[in-house]
Scaffold this motif. Sequence first.
Motif, PDB file in Angstrom:
ATOM      1  N   THR A 126       0.850  -1.184   0.000  1.00 22.65           N
ATOM      2  CA  THR A 126       0.000   0.000   0.000  1.00 22.65           C
ATOM      3  C   THR A 126       0.888   1.237   0.000  1.00 22.65           C
ATOM      4  OG1 THR A 126      -1.827   1.107   1.152  1.00 22.65           O
ATOM      5  CG2 THR A 126      -0.221  -0.006   2.527  1.00 22.65           C
ATOM      6  N   ALA A 127       0.374   2.348  -0.515  1.00 23.98           N
ATOM      7  CA  ALA A 127       1.081   3.627  -0.476  1.00 23.98           C
ATOM      8  C   ALA A 127       0.689   4.321   0.831  1.00 23.98           C
ATOM      9  CB  ALA A 127       0.709   4.487  -1.676  1.00 23.98           C
ATOM     10  N   GLU A 128       1.706   4.719   1.602  1.00 20.69           N
ATOM     11  CA  GLU A 128       1.490   5.246   2.957  1.00 20.69           C
ATOM     12  C   GLU A 128       1.640   6.763   2.981  1.00 20.69           C
ATOM     13  OE1 GLU A 128       3.299   3.894   7.133  1.00 20.69           O
ATOM     14  OE2 GLU A 128       4.740   4.892   5.824  1.00 20.69           O
ATOM     15  N   PRO A 129       0.644   7.488   3.472  1.00 18.45           N
ATOM     16  CA  PRO A 129       0.721   8.952   3.481  1.00 18.45           C
ATOM     17  C   PRO A 129       1.836   9.502   4.377  1.00 18.45           C
ATOM     18  CG  PRO A 129      -1.217   8.213   4.690  1.00 18.45           C
ATOM     19  CD  PRO A 129      -0.622   7.010   4.044  1.00 18.45           C
ATOM     20  N   GLY A 130       2.149   8.839   5.478  1.00 16.86           N
ATOM     21  CA  GLY A 130       3.158   9.339   6.412  1.00 16.86           C
ATOM     22  C   GLY A 130       4.570   9.315   5.870  1.00 16.86           C
ATOM     23  N   SER A 131       4.784   8.603   4.780  1.00 18.27           N
ATOM     24  CA  SER A 131       6.123   8.534   4.174  1.00 18.27           C
ATOM     25  C   SER A 131       6.094   9.117   2.766  1.00 18.27           C
ATOM     26  CB  SER A 131       6.617   7.087   4.145  1.00 18.27           C
ATOM     27  OG  SER A 131       5.763   6.303   3.320  1.00 18.27           O
ATOM     28  N   ASP A 132       5.231  10.090   2.540  1.00 15.13           N
ATOM     29  CA  ASP A 132       5.030  10.708   1.232  1.00 15.13           C
ATOM     30  C   ASP A 132       4.686   9.654   0.185  1.00 15.13           C
ATOM     31  OD1 ASP A 132       4.719  12.880  -0.505  1.00 15.13           O
ATOM     32  OD2 ASP A 132       6.776  12.680  -1.240  1.00 15.13           O
ATOM     33  N   TYR A 133       3.837   8.738   0.578  1.00 13.42           N
ATOM     34  CA  TYR A 133       3.291   7.710  -0.302  1.00 13.42           C
ATOM     35  C   TYR A 133       4.325   6.731  -0.834  1.00 13.42           C
ATOM     36  CZ  TYR A 133      -0.795  10.414   0.483  1.00 13.42           C
ATOM     37  OH  TYR A 133      -1.819  11.064   1.120  1.00 13.42           O
ATOM     38  N   ARG A 134       5.386   6.524  -0.024  1.00 11.75           N
ATOM     39  CA  ARG A 134       6.282   5.389  -0.304  1.00 11.75           C
ATOM     40  C   ARG A 134       5.480   4.132  -0.003  1.00 11.75           C
ATOM     41  NH1 ARG A 134      12.023   6.600   0.134  1.00 11.75           N
ATOM     42  NH2 ARG A 134      12.237   4.550  -0.835  1.00 11.75           N
ATOM     43  N   TRP A 135       5.914   3.024  -0.529  1.00  8.58           N
ATOM     44  CA  TRP A 135       5.169   1.782  -0.367  1.00  8.58           C
ATOM     45  C   TRP A 135       5.562   1.072   0.923  1.00  8.58           C
ATOM     46  CZ3 TRP A 135       6.213  -0.517  -5.892  1.00  8.58           C
ATOM     47  CH2 TRP A 135       5.815   0.418  -6.855  1.00  8.58           C
ATOM     48  N   VAL A 136       4.586   0.439   1.544  1.00  5.94           N
ATOM     49  CA  VAL A 136       4.824  -0.366   2.738  1.00  5.94           C
ATOM     50  C   VAL A 136       4.110  -1.701   2.550  1.00  5.94           C
ATOM     51  CG1 VAL A 136       5.139   1.597   4.301  1.00  5.94           C
ATOM     52  CG2 VAL A 136       2.859   0.646   3.988  1.00  5.94           C
ATOM     53  N   ASP A 137       4.668  -2.746   3.165  1.00  2.60           N
ATOM     54  CA  ASP A 137       3.986  -4.029   3.111  1.00  2.60           C
ATOM     55  C   ASP A 137       3.105  -4.183   4.339  1.00  2.60           C
ATOM     56  OD1 ASP A 137       6.344  -4.199   4.571  1.00  2.60           O
ATOM     57  OD2 ASP A 137       6.924  -6.137   3.809  1.00  2.60           O
ATOM     58  N   VAL A 138       1.901  -4.680   4.101  1.00  2.00           N
ATOM     59  CA  VAL A 138       0.893  -4.820   5.145  1.00  2.00           C
ATOM     60  C   VAL A 138       0.183  -6.165   4.971  1.00  2.00           C
ATOM     61  CG1 VAL A 138       0.485  -2.326   5.364  1.00  2.00           C
ATOM     62  CG2 VAL A 138      -0.911  -3.675   3.788  1.00  2.00           C
ATOM     63  N   ASP A 139      -0.541  -6.556   5.982  1.00  3.85           N
ATOM     64  CA  ASP A 139      -1.392  -7.735   5.908  1.00  3.85           C
ATOM     65  C   ASP A 139      -2.499  -7.445   4.875  1.00  3.85           C
ATOM     66  OD1 ASP A 139      -3.661  -9.501   6.503  1.00  3.85           O
ATOM     67  OD2 ASP A 139      -2.492 -10.089   8.258  1.00  3.85           O
ATOM     68  N   CYS A 140      -2.780  -8.392   4.014  1.00  3.06           N
ATOM     69  CA  CYS A 140      -3.772  -8.202   2.941  1.00  3.06           C
ATOM     70  C   CYS A 140      -5.202  -8.027   3.460  1.00  3.06           C
ATOM     71  CB  CYS A 140      -3.723  -9.377   1.965  1.00  3.06           C
ATOM     72  SG  CYS A 140      -2.119  -9.593   1.163  1.00  3.06           S
ATOM     73  N   SER A 141      -5.419  -8.329   4.746  1.00  4.86           N
ATOM     74  CA  SER A 141      -6.767  -8.204   5.300  1.00  4.86           C
ATOM     75  C   SER A 141      -7.037  -6.825   5.915  1.00  4.86           C
ATOM     76  CB  SER A 141      -7.016  -9.291   6.345  1.00  4.86           C
ATOM     77  OG  SER A 141      -6.171  -9.101   7.462  1.00  4.86           O
ATOM     78  N   VAL A 142      -6.021  -5.947   5.980  1.00  7.01           N
ATOM     79  CA  VAL A 142      -6.292  -4.590   6.466  1.00  7.01           C
ATOM     80  C   VAL A 142      -7.162  -3.882   5.434  1.00  7.01           C
ATOM     81  CG1 VAL A 142      -4.138  -4.468   7.791  1.00  7.01           C
ATOM     82  CG2 VAL A 142      -4.234  -3.480   5.508  1.00  7.01           C
ATOM     83  N   THR A 143      -7.798  -2.803   5.833  1.00  9.34           N
ATOM     84  CA  THR A 143      -8.669  -2.098   4.899  1.00  9.34           C
ATOM     85  C   THR A 143      -8.098  -0.715   4.591  1.00  9.34           C
ATOM     86  OG1 THR A 143     -10.074  -1.305   6.706  1.00  9.34           O
ATOM     87  CG2 THR A 143     -10.732  -3.349   5.618  1.00  9.34           C
ATOM     88  N   VAL A 144      -7.861  -0.479   3.303  1.00  9.70           N
ATOM     89  CA  VAL A 144      -7.400   0.828   2.816  1.00  9.70           C
ATOM     90  C   VAL A 144      -8.166   1.147   1.537  1.00  9.70           C
ATOM     91  CG1 VAL A 144      -5.122   0.537   3.873  1.00  9.70           C
ATOM     92  CG2 VAL A 144      -5.429  -0.046   1.485  1.00  9.70           C
ATOM     93  N   ASP A 145      -7.956   2.349   1.004  1.00 16.59           N
ATOM     94  CA  ASP A 145      -8.692   2.800  -0.179  1.00 16.59           C
ATOM     95  C   ASP A 145      -8.176   2.145  -1.461  1.00 16.59           C
ATOM     96  OD1 ASP A 145     -10.443   4.525   1.254  1.00 16.59           O
ATOM     97  OD2 ASP A 145      -8.830   5.988   1.413  1.00 16.59           O
ATOM     98  N   VAL A 146      -8.982   2.230  -2.491  1.00 20.94           N
ATOM     99  CA  VAL A 146      -8.776   1.482  -3.729  1.00 20.94           C
ATOM    100  C   VAL A 146      -8.245   2.395  -4.837  1.00 20.94           C
ATOM    101  CG1 VAL A 146      -9.910   0.014  -5.443  1.00 20.94           C
ATOM    102  CG2 VAL A 146     -10.736   0.032  -3.072  1.00 20.94           C
ATOM    103  N   LEU A 147      -7.197   1.949  -5.516  1.00 20.65           N
ATOM    104  CA  LEU A 147      -6.654   2.666  -6.674  1.00 20.65           C
ATOM    105  C   LEU A 147      -6.623   1.700  -7.853  1.00 20.65           C
ATOM    106  CD1 LEU A 147      -5.366   4.969  -8.178  1.00 20.65           C
ATOM    107  CD2 LEU A 147      -3.218   4.522  -6.973  1.00 20.65           C
ATOM    108  N   CYS A 148      -7.532   1.918  -8.814  1.00 19.95           N
ATOM    109  CA  CYS A 148      -7.670   1.042  -9.976  1.00 19.95           C
ATOM    110  C   CYS A 148      -6.981   1.650 -11.194  1.00 19.95           C
ATOM    111  CB  CYS A 148      -9.143   0.844 -10.324  1.00 19.95           C
ATOM    112  SG  CYS A 148     -10.167   0.159  -9.003  1.00 19.95           S
ATOM    113  N   GLU A 149      -6.606   0.773 -12.125  1.00 16.53           N
ATOM    114  CA  GLU A 149      -6.000   1.198 -13.392  1.00 16.53           C
ATOM    115  C   GLU A 149      -6.564   0.351 -14.520  1.00 16.53           C
ATOM    116  OE1 GLU A 149      -1.593   1.587 -15.531  1.00 16.53           O
ATOM    117  OE2 GLU A 149      -1.762   0.588 -13.597  1.00 16.53           O
TER     118      GLU A 149
END
Length: 160
Positions: A126-149
């Motif tokens: 996921t892209a994390e706002p606290g790190s200027d949207y650098r990527w972080v690895d998270v558990d796939c069951s957490v809930t975050v917003d959707v970015l489609c392409e």
Amino acid sequence: MWNNRVCIAVCVCLSGCVSYYTTCKDGWLPFRGSCYLFHVEATTFTAAEQYCRQHENSHLVHIDDAIENSFLKDRMRLLKDRYWWIGLRDEDIEGVWKWFDNDEIATFTDFKPGDGGPHDIEDCATAEPGSDYRWVDVDCSVTVDVLCETRGHEEASVIG
């Protein structure tokens, strides 16, 4: 003879004066041949991918390079303090990140230092706002917003 030169000059100008641009459905953002949909609704990775497939048969975002990543970060900053799913997982082999849409190993990544490595239960990115949207690895069951392409529609226009 003169007519042949004029024809060649006109043909060269026409082929050199064509501009291409991407068109997308309403609500989608065009960039370099793709269309992006920022859907503000926190959901799991699997549900996010399902949401994308139901909208223009898209997929979670597949980021090819630093230029595309920078474009997306600029848009994420406008939406402020939201995490966004990236279509990247290391579920098969820990630390080997593959794009969910085509199962290819990622050649470009933007992980925050300390992330993207061996974290046993953190198999999605996921892209994390606290790190200027650098990527972080998270558990796939957490809930975050959707970015489609999805692929955009290429249009051409003749300039002049």
